[in-house]
Design an enzyme around this catalytic site. Structure first.
Site, mmCIF file in Angstrom:
data_model
loop_
_atom_site.group_PDB
_atom_site.id
_atom_site.type_symbol
_atom_site.label_atom_id
_atom_site.label_comp_id
_atom_site.label_asym_id
_atom_site.label_seq_id
_atom_site.Cartn_x
_atom_site.Cartn_y
_atom_site.Cartn_z
ATOM 1 N N HIS A 8 49.446 3.015 8.734
ATOM 2 C CA HIS A 8 50.140 2.098 9.652
ATOM 3 C C HIS A 8 49.204 1.531 10.713
ATOM 4 O O HIS A 8 48.109 2.057 10.957
ATOM 5 C CB HIS A 8 51.316 2.816 10.331
ATOM 6 C CG HIS A 8 50.863 3.956 11.198
ATOM 7 N ND1 HIS A 8 50.321 3.761 12.456
ATOM 8 C CD2 HIS A 8 50.829 5.284 10.981
ATOM 9 C CE1 HIS A 8 49.994 4.936 12.977
ATOM 10 N NE2 HIS A 8 50.286 5.877 12.099
ATOM 11 N N GLU A 84 54.454 11.348 8.378
ATOM 12 C CA GLU A 84 53.298 12.085 8.875
ATOM 13 C C GLU A 84 53.600 13.583 8.901
ATOM 14 O O GLU A 84 54.763 13.997 8.885
ATOM 15 C CB GLU A 84 52.945 11.596 10.291
ATOM 16 C CG GLU A 84 51.734 12.251 10.920
ATOM 17 C CD GLU A 84 50.437 12.099 10.122
ATOM 18 O OE1 GLU A 84 50.313 12.745 9.053
ATOM 19 O OE2 GLU A 84 49.550 11.350 10.573
#
Length: 195
Positions: A8, A84
């Site tokens: 990201h 994550e």
């Protein structure tokens, strides 16, 4: 089948050196600009992308939304397996804060974080599922640095260990049962725009 694995874009916590983990920290303006740069790059390259899928955390979801809109491809439902690593008590802390509180070996302590093995298992399960659901498609996957690093370790052991940059692009090609890397941790689209 090709899979494009993307970290990201930049967030304020990235810029401050804080561990984000599963804290839902949004992109900042620079992160949005980075996503635009990647979208522009992908429009110029010979690879054709059919779908984009993201983690359910907003920094990955927004990155995917920007890139998918540029490429005019469908954005699939977010997948929690590519979130994550959960970092437990260390989320929101800088390296200095972690070391002051727990010492340099903080990562060896049990502070509520997911293990490398847990990340690798969910990463490989995601890849297997994606390749069985979209065997003839090329899919962009927008995820997170810690997660992607463990996926690469699961696939290639210690061959790839450099830190993954924000909006870095890695392309894997499925050949029978193997995932062959065609490109690794490439941030050319960002470096070209920093001149």
């Amino acid at each position: 089948m090709l899979i494009g694995l993307v970290r990201h874009g930049l967030t304020d916590w990235n810029a401050e050196g804080k561990i984000q983990g599963q804290s839902d920290i949004p992109l900042n303006e620079e992160g949005r600009r980075q996503a635009e740069m990647l979208g522009d790059r992908l429009l110029q390259e010979p690879y054709r992308w059919d779908y984009c899928i993201t983690s359910s955390l907003s920094r990955a979801a927004e990155t995917g939304k920007i890139v998918a809109a540029k490429l005019d491809i469908p954005l699939l439902e977010p997948d929690h397996r590519i979130r994550e690593r959960a970092y437990g008590q260390v989320e929101g802390m800088t390296a200095m804060q972690r070391e002051e509180k727990w010492g340099k070996e903080w990562n060896l302590l049990s502070l509520g974080q997911e293990t490398d093995e847990q990340l690798q298992v969910r990463g490989l399960a995601f890849l297997e599922d994606l390749s069985s659901r979209y065997p003839q498609s090329n899919v962009l996957v927008i995820s997170h640095g810690g997660f992607l690093a463990q996926l690469y370790t699961a696939l290639y052991k210690d061959k790839y260990t450099e830190r993954l940059g924000n909006l870095s692009l890695t392309i894997l090609e499925k050949k029978e049962l193997e995932w062959s890397p065609l490109l690794y941790n490439c941030t050319r689209h960002i470096l070209q725009n920093q001149r």
